[in-house]
Write a protein that holds these residues in place. Structure first.
Motif, short mmCIF file in Angstrom:
data_model
loop_
_atom_site.label_atom_id
_atom_site.label_comp_id
_atom_site.label_asym_id
_atom_site.label_seq_id
_atom_site.Cartn_x
_atom_site.Cartn_y
_atom_site.Cartn_z
N SER A 267 1.33 87.08 -51.85
CA SER A 267 -0.09 86.95 -52.14
C SER A 267 -0.44 85.53 -52.57
N LYS A 268 0.39 84.95 -53.45
CA LYS A 268 0.12 83.60 -53.93
C LYS A 268 0.22 82.55 -52.83
N LYS A 269 1.11 82.80 -51.85
CA LYS A 269 1.31 81.83 -50.75
C LYS A 269 0.22 81.93 -49.69
N GLY A 270 -0.65 82.92 -49.79
CA GLY A 270 -1.72 83.08 -48.80
C GLY A 270 -1.22 83.60 -47.47
N CYS A 271 -0.25 84.52 -47.52
CA CYS A 271 0.33 85.05 -46.28
C CYS A 271 -0.52 86.13 -45.63
N PHE A 272 -1.58 86.60 -46.31
CA PHE A 272 -2.38 87.70 -45.77
C PHE A 272 -3.63 87.21 -45.06
N SER A 273 -4.00 87.94 -44.05
CA SER A 273 -5.22 87.63 -43.28
C SER A 273 -5.83 88.93 -42.78
N ALA A 274 -7.03 88.83 -42.20
CA ALA A 274 -7.74 89.98 -41.63
C ALA A 274 -7.82 91.13 -42.63
N LEU A 275 -8.20 90.81 -43.87
CA LEU A 275 -8.26 91.83 -44.93
C LEU A 275 -9.51 92.69 -44.76
N CYS A 276 -9.30 94.01 -44.75
CA CYS A 276 -10.41 94.95 -44.57
C CYS A 276 -10.27 96.13 -45.52
N ARG A 277 -11.38 96.83 -45.71
CA ARG A 277 -11.39 98.05 -46.51
C ARG A 277 -12.37 99.03 -45.89
N SER A 278 -12.14 100.32 -46.19
CA SER A 278 -13.04 101.34 -45.67
C SER A 278 -14.31 101.39 -46.52
N GLN A 279 -15.35 102.02 -45.97
CA GLN A 279 -16.63 102.10 -46.66
C GLN A 279 -16.50 102.77 -48.03
N ASP A 280 -15.62 103.78 -48.13
CA ASP A 280 -15.48 104.52 -49.39
C ASP A 280 -14.42 103.93 -50.32
N ASP A 281 -13.88 102.75 -49.97
CA ASP A 281 -12.91 102.04 -50.82
C ASP A 281 -11.59 102.79 -51.01
N THR A 282 -11.24 103.68 -50.09
CA THR A 282 -9.97 104.40 -50.25
C THR A 282 -8.85 103.83 -49.38
N VAL A 283 -9.21 103.07 -48.34
CA VAL A 283 -8.18 102.50 -47.46
C VAL A 283 -8.36 100.98 -47.39
N TYR A 284 -7.25 100.28 -47.60
CA TYR A 284 -7.24 98.82 -47.50
C TYR A 284 -6.16 98.44 -46.50
N TRP A 285 -6.44 97.46 -45.66
CA TRP A 285 -5.43 97.05 -44.68
C TRP A 285 -5.59 95.57 -44.35
N GLY A 286 -4.57 95.03 -43.70
CA GLY A 286 -4.60 93.63 -43.32
C GLY A 286 -3.34 93.25 -42.58
N GLU A 287 -3.15 91.96 -42.39
CA GLU A 287 -1.96 91.44 -41.72
C GLU A 287 -1.25 90.47 -42.64
N CYS A 288 0.08 90.46 -42.53
CA CYS A 288 0.88 89.57 -43.38
C CYS A 288 1.87 88.81 -42.50
N ALA A 289 1.86 87.50 -42.64
CA ALA A 289 2.77 86.66 -41.86
C ALA A 289 4.22 86.95 -42.26
N GLY A 290 5.06 87.12 -41.24
CA GLY A 290 6.48 87.36 -41.48
C GLY A 290 7.32 86.29 -40.83
N SER A 291 8.59 86.59 -40.62
CA SER A 291 9.49 85.61 -40.02
C SER A 291 9.33 85.53 -38.50
N GLY A 292 8.73 86.57 -37.89
CA GLY A 292 8.57 86.59 -36.45
C GLY A 292 7.25 85.98 -35.99
N LYS A 293 7.02 86.07 -34.70
CA LYS A 293 5.80 85.50 -34.11
C LYS A 293 4.57 86.29 -34.52
N ASN A 294 4.68 87.61 -34.52
CA ASN A 294 3.53 88.46 -34.82
C ASN A 294 3.53 88.88 -36.28
N PRO A 295 2.36 88.91 -36.90
CA PRO A 295 2.28 89.34 -38.31
C PRO A 295 2.50 90.85 -38.43
N TYR A 296 2.89 91.28 -39.62
CA TYR A 296 3.05 92.71 -39.88
C TYR A 296 1.70 93.32 -40.21
#
Length: 478
Positions: A25-54
Motif C-alpha cells: 500500500s505504501k509503495k503505491g502498488c494498487f490501481s483501478a480501485l473500485c467499490r460497490s454502491q453499498d460499500d460491501t465489495v472493494y476490488w482493484g489491481e496490484c502490481a506483482g512480479s509478472g507482466k500482468n497485475p493481480y
C-alpha cells in the motif's frame, strides 16, 4: 464493522503477511480501485512480479468474516495483496463507485446460496465412507496396535529403569511405522517417548522429570491400546466405518469434520462465549505450535478450549489466532467428544463488547468452592485418556503469599497453593506475576487457571492464568 489496523492484523495469517500488505500500500502498488454502491465489495489491481497485475477483491457482506479473493498463486489466506487492499481502504484512498464485476457477483451468489441453505436448518451431509477402504484401514490399525503393544509390554516387563539403556531410535522407528498404520495418535505418543529417553540419557538434571513423563506415556499407551482394540474389532464386526462419539476416535489419530460432529449431534445453536485466557505452546513431538483459547459458556458455565494447530512446515500458510476480549455470539457451536474441558469449534461468529449485565452473569458461573473443583480434578486425573489437569474458575476470598508460596483462599476458607505447571515450561510461568497485581482483589472476583497434580510434592496445585474482577479481566498469560 469499523475497519481498523487491529481488525486487519486479526485477519492476517501472520504478522509478516500484514506487514508485506502494508508495504504494498505504501509503495503505491494498487490501481483501478473500485467499490460497490453499498460499500460491501472493494476490488482493484496490484502490481506483482509478472507482466500482468493481480486482481484482488474483498467482500464485506458479512463484516465479521470478509471474503478475500486474489488471482495470485499464494497459499496464504488472506494473501498480502488482499491485506494491502485493506490498508488502502484504511488509508482513505479513493475507490470509484462501480458495478460489481460479473465473476465476483457469481461467486458471491454461490456463497449466499450456501449461507441460506445453512440458515434453513438443513443438516450438512457427512460423506459416506468407502466400506472396502475403511475395512482395510481398520485391519492395518489392528496390526499397528499389535506392534505397539509388544513394545509397551516388553518395556513394562523390563522396568522403566531400563530406559537409560534403551534406544531412542527404536521408538522413532515404531512411531514411523504407526504413521503408516493410520495410528497418528499413538505415533505422537511414541515420539514423545523417544524424546523422554533422550532426556534421560543426557542426564542434564531432568532425568527424574523425564522418567515421570515416560511412565505417564506408558500408562496412557497401555490404556489406549487395550480400549482401541476392542473398539476397532467391534467396528469391523458390525461393518460400522463412520466417526463415533468417543475420545478413542481422536486418540487413534482420527480427524473430526464439522459435518461428522453434526451427524453425531455434537453441536448446539446460539452459543455465547467469553475467552478467559489464551496461550501458545510448542509440541516438539509433532513439530507444531498450538494456539489455545480457554472459553466460558455464558449459558452452561462450561469451560472448553479452542485449539489451532500450526505445523512448522506450514506455519506461514495457517492463520494464527490471538487473544479475544469481546463476547462471541456463535450460530452453531461444535463440541468434540470427551470429558472435562472439551475442544470446541465454529465456522462463523460475531463479536461485541461484554455488557455490565453479562459481567454479573459470569460471577454466577464460578465454581462454588475449592472442594467441588478438587473433586472434579481428581476424577479426571484418574482417567488415563484425559489430560492430567483441569481448567477451573474459582471464587477469590483472599489471594497472597503464605511463606514462600502464593495461595488462593476461597470464601469458605479453604486454600490451594498457586504454582506454575512444570510441563508448561518457562514461557508459561505466570505465578510470580501476581506480585504485579494491585493491592487487594475486589470482592466478587474469580481466578481462572489449570488445577494439576504436582509430582514433586504429591499435591494438587493451581497454575493461575487470569483474574476476573467485577469490572475487568487481568490476563497473566497473553
Amino acid at each position: 464493522m469499523e475497519l481498523t489496523e487491529q481488525t486487519i492484523l486479526l485477519q492476517a495469517p501472520n504478522p509478516a503477511a500484514a506487514e508485506n500488505g502494508r508495504k504494498l500500500s505504501k509503495k503505491g502498488c494498487f490501481s483501478a480501485l473500485c467499490r460497490s454502491q453499498d460499500d460491501t465489495v472493494y476490488w482493484g489491481e496490484c502490481a506483482g512480479s509478472g507482466k500482468n497485475p493481480y486482481r484482488v477483491s474483498i467482500d464485506w457482506l458479512n463484516p465479521e468474516a470478509p471474503v478475500c479473493r486474489c488471482s495470485c498463486p499464494s497459499r496464504q489466506f488472506p494473501c498480502k495483496h488482499a491485506l494491502g487492499l485493506m490498508f488502502e481502504r484504511l488509508a482513505g484512498k479513493k475507490f470509484e463507485t462501480a458495478e460489481i464485476p460479473e465473476d465476483i457477483a457469481d461467486k458471491r451468489a454461490r456463497q449466499a446460496a450456501r449461507a441460506a441453505k445453512k440458515e434453513s436448518g438443513e443438516e450438512p451431509k457427512a460423506k459416506r465412507p468407502n466400506a472396502a477402504g475403511q475395512k482395510k484401514k481398520l485391519a492395518k490399525q489392528l496390526e499397528g496396535l499389535d506392534m505397539a503393544e509388544k513394545m509397551v509390554n516388553d518395556l513394562l516387563t523390563a522396568g522403566v529403569g531400563t530406559l537409560a539403556g534403551s534406544s531412542a531410535q527404536a521408538y522413532d522407528k515404531l512411531a514411523k511405522d504407526l504413521g503408516s498404520s493410520y495410528l497418528t495418535g499413538l505415533q505422537a505418543a511414541f515420539t514423545r517417548m523417544a524424546l523422554a529417553v533422550r532426556r534421560i540419557q543426557e542426564d542434564s538434571g531432568q532425568s527424574d522429570t523425564a522418567y515421570a513423563e515416560a511412565l505417564r506415556i506408558l500408562v496412557y499407551l497401555r490404556s489406549v491400546i487395550n480400549k482401541s482394540r476392542t473398539f476397532l474389532e467391534a467396528k469391523l464386526e458390525t461393518d460400522n466405518y463412520s466417526a463415533e462419539d468417543t475420545v478413542l476416535f481422536e486418540a487413534l489419530g482420527g480427524v473430526w469434520k464439522l459435518e461428522d460432529l453434526h451427524a453425531v449431534g455434537a453441536f448446539r445453536e446460539k452459543a455465547r462465549l467469553v475467552q478467559l485466557s489464551f496461550d501458545v505452546s510448542y509440541d516438539e513431538a509433532k513439530k507444531e505450535y498450538i494456539e489455545r483459547g480457554w472459553w466460558l459458556d455464558m449459558e452452561s458455565g462450561r469451560i472448553d478450549q479452542t485449539l489451532n494447530f500450526r505445523p512448522i512446515k506450514a506455519l506461514k500458510y495457517v492463520k494464527g489466532e490471538d487473544s479475544r476480549f469481546d463476547l462471541l455470539e456463535i450460530p452453531v457451536l461444535y463440541t468434540y467428544p470427551g470429558e472435562g474441558n472439551c475442544r470446541i469449534r465454529w465456522d462463523a461468529a460475531s463479536s461485541r463488547p461484554i455488557t455490565g449485565e453479562e459481567r454479573a452473569v459470569i460471577k454466577t458461573l464460578v465454581c462454588p468452592d475449592l472442594t467441588a473443583a478438587l473433586k472434579e480434578t481428581k476424577n479426571q486425573i484418574k482417567n488415563t485418556l484425559l489430560p492430567k489437569f483441569r481448567a477451573v474458575l474459582l471464587p477469590v476470598g483472599r489471594l497472597g503469599r503464605v511463606g514462600d508460596s502464593f495461595v488462593l483462599e476461597d470464601p469458605k476458607g479453604d486454600r490451594i497453593v498457586l504454582r506454575d505447571r512444570p510441563e508448561d515450561g518457562k514461557d508459561h510461568a505466570s505465578t510470580e506475576r501476581l506480585e504485579l497485581l494491585p493491592v487487594g482483589i475486589p470482592s466478587g472476583s474469580a481466578l481462572f487457571g489449570l488445577m494439576f497434580y504436582d509430582e514433586r510434592d504429591k499435591s494438587i496445585c493451581l497454575h493461575p492464568y487470569s483474574i476476573l474482577t467485577p469490572e475487568r479481566m487481568i490476563r497473566l498469560q497473553f
